[in-house]
Scaffold this motif. Sequence first.
Motif, PDB file in Angstrom:
ATOM      1  N   LEU A  45       0.871  -1.289  -0.002  1.00 32.84           N
ATOM      2  CA  LEU A  45      -0.018   0.151  -0.005  1.00 32.84           C
ATOM      3  C   LEU A  45       0.921   1.244  -0.115  1.00 32.84           C
ATOM      4  O   LEU A  45       0.578   2.176  -0.678  1.00 32.84           O
ATOM      5  N   LEU A  82      -5.032   8.748  -1.302  1.00 28.13           N
ATOM      6  CA  LEU A  82      -5.471   7.352  -1.150  1.00 28.13           C
ATOM      7  C   LEU A  82      -6.442   7.218  -2.457  1.00 28.13           C
ATOM      8  O   LEU A  82      -6.051   6.129  -3.168  1.00 28.13           O
ATOM      9  N   LEU A 110      -5.342   4.565  -5.542  1.00 28.65           N
ATOM     10  CA  LEU A 110      -6.105   3.152  -5.734  1.00 28.65           C
ATOM     11  C   LEU A 110      -7.420   3.092  -6.680  1.00 28.65           C
ATOM     12  O   LEU A 110      -7.405   2.174  -7.427  1.00 28.65           O
ATOM     13  N   TRP A 164     -14.288   2.445   1.734  1.00 28.44           N
ATOM     14  CA  TRP A 164     -13.109   2.200   1.953  1.00 28.44           C
ATOM     15  C   TRP A 164     -12.577   0.918   2.400  1.00 28.44           C
ATOM     16  O   TRP A 164     -11.433   0.514   1.902  1.00 28.44           O
ATOM     17  N   VAL A 179      -9.681  -1.045   0.097  1.00 23.83           N
ATOM     18  CA  VAL A 179      -8.080  -1.454   0.612  1.00 23.83           C
ATOM     19  C   VAL A 179      -8.090  -3.085   0.695  1.00 23.83           C
ATOM     20  O   VAL A 179      -7.140  -3.432   0.240  1.00 23.83           O
ATOM     21  N   LEU A 225      -7.624  -7.224   4.750  1.00 24.03           N
ATOM     22  CA  LEU A 225      -7.624  -6.177   5.511  1.00 24.03           C
ATOM     23  C   LEU A 225      -7.052  -6.221   6.887  1.00 24.03           C
ATOM     24  O   LEU A 225      -6.408  -5.373   7.405  1.00 24.03           O
ATOM     25  N   TYR A 249      -3.321  -6.072   7.366  1.00 24.29           N
ATOM     26  CA  TYR A 249      -2.568  -4.674   7.218  1.00 24.29           C
ATOM     27  C   TYR A 249      -2.127  -4.357   8.609  1.00 24.29           C
ATOM     28  O   TYR A 249      -2.805  -4.286   9.618  1.00 24.29           O
ATOM     29  N   ILE A 299      -6.136   3.832   8.129  1.00 25.19           N
ATOM     30  CA  ILE A 299      -4.906   3.307   7.207  1.00 25.19           C
ATOM     31  C   ILE A 299      -4.618   4.645   6.290  1.00 25.19           C
ATOM     32  O   ILE A 299      -5.455   5.057   5.451  1.00 25.19           O
TER      33      ILE A 299
END
Length: 634
Positions: free
Chosen positions: A78, A108, A112, A193, A197, A243, A246, A297
């Motif tokens: 990421l 972000l 993405l 979101w 992610v 997720l 992370y 994040i």
Amino acid sequence: MGTLINIDNGGTLTDICVWDGNAFTFTKTLTTPHDLSECLFTGIEKASDALYGEADITRLLHATEHIRYSTTQGTNALVERRGPMIGILTTIGGLDAGMKRGAAEKKLFTGLVGDRFLTVDPEADLEFDAVQKINRLTTLGAARVVVAAATPEEERQLRHVLLRKFPRHLLGSVPLIYSWELAGDRDDARRAWSCVVNAFLHPTMERFLYSAERRLQAYKVVNPLLVYRNDGASSRVAKSVALKTYSSGPRGGLEGTAALARVYGLPHALMMDIGGTTTDVGVVEGGAVAVADRGGIEGVHISYPMSDVTSSGVGGSSVIQVVDSEITVGPQSVGAAPGPACFGFGGKQATITDVNLLLGVLDPDTYLDGTFTLDPSRSQAVITETIARPLGISLEEALIRMEHAYFQALSASFAPLVTEDTTLLAFGGAGPMSATGAARLAGVKQVLVPRTAAVFSAFGISFSDIGKTYEVIVAEPTTEAATETHDALLVRAERDMFQEGYALADCETSWQLLVENLEDGSVSRLPYQPGDEVDYPGSVVSLQLNAAAPLSHPDLTADAVVTATAAPAAGTRQVRSAADHVDDVPVHVLDDLSPGDGGEGPAIIEGPFFTARVLPGWSFRLTAAGDLLLNDKS
């Protein structure tokens, strides 16, 4: 109790920490980005050699009760934006604006999603419009598409349409991720979101975790590989959400920090975990890990709770370069391949590892306990070419400026969290080398370097259990609806824990009612038992269940007062402290010191797989537990 293997896979190095019921055995190995399962098994083989006196991977695996695996691969992917292009299809008007409220969200979103965001026309034919827009998203390059609707019912309707038009068995079909399936969160932006992610991380995590699991099966390992998560628990690969991987490595570091904070009675412990690609920072206060109800994040809120960890692109392999006549650090990283120039794998960019080698802080022949030899000539060539010449300065001046820039970047990552009684726990490959320099700039007077600093996140995983956390919105804020949700959640948890190998009746469980006030957004947490009265008009009520199957945890040596003595030196090392000055610095070997041994900086302490630097004005002593405690006397 069987042996427990804890593994933390980083961008540059992979750490292995084995607890056999009596003591820790640990080692490190270079991460192999081309096949992450290769470094996993190399590390396990090296650990077996350290444990048994000879390499016997089969013996170690068959003696092992659980293998718990954490990785920074998702975090690093990421940070460096290495992942699939994500598209969003939604029926929610204004969702794009809701997902881009602040600078962090905009950044972000650009990285993405970009222009791959389309809204279904409420006036058009749903089936025709949805199909056309999925086709448009894939034409724009979307490799995965998040589908977000305002309600679960509306999303199920979209799912029915899209599954008929884009059946999964077709070659080239694009995975569709439905927001309400991943997170039962009424906040549309947070829920979307979370899916974005998760979709970005999923391919990276899936590839190597299943590869590792297949290799374990070849050794006829009975117990499955467990994935360590960012909520501090572990679960099987097939039962893990990408997720939740992370920032899982930093959570291991936080759990280790909490364990040592309790041992040393530290009221405010601040972890600084410097890996190859990032520096992760988190707080332990009163012996407890700080957790955010809605995790963040890169400054973007998601639907899941997460330990309150911030990651910045400053690591041992972060690129140090000249931009607009200024020296900058990160976020780009050379990783393990090609790695720092001194690794000799073809690296052409400078890192702090190259700087510390030329300053004299690192010994080229003792890096990673002598298992890896560094090449100073390569570091000199790269730093001369990329830093000294562009700035028109000497190599010696370049080294001092690069080190200062690195200290400043590190300090900025944790300075806002510092209080009067903060103790900085410095670990990770580059943590002990840079701790005193960064701490002084941030106003921290005490630093603790654990003996297990080089593998501290893997050490922290030792304190995890197998567990699940659920959070489900109650259909309406009534007693009857809460009871129905409880019963459904109980069935789900019984199934999931059974698949983990445990009966729910044998697990530790706790229930909470989360009441979110619609007017001010405040959240109240209340204990819950089936049948409790639930009457909260004007609020959204969720039910949360935590279920854990406890594993054995290691016992740590308590701190105690020991007699102060002068630490014996194993030799000296010439370390550059200024462009025109070199100091003859004593070198101490941690394993040769006894509790109470100490001294004053400047000094270098060689620990197992790490080098600690004690700057002038700092003192150090070895504690009863074998850790290094440093204090700034200036």
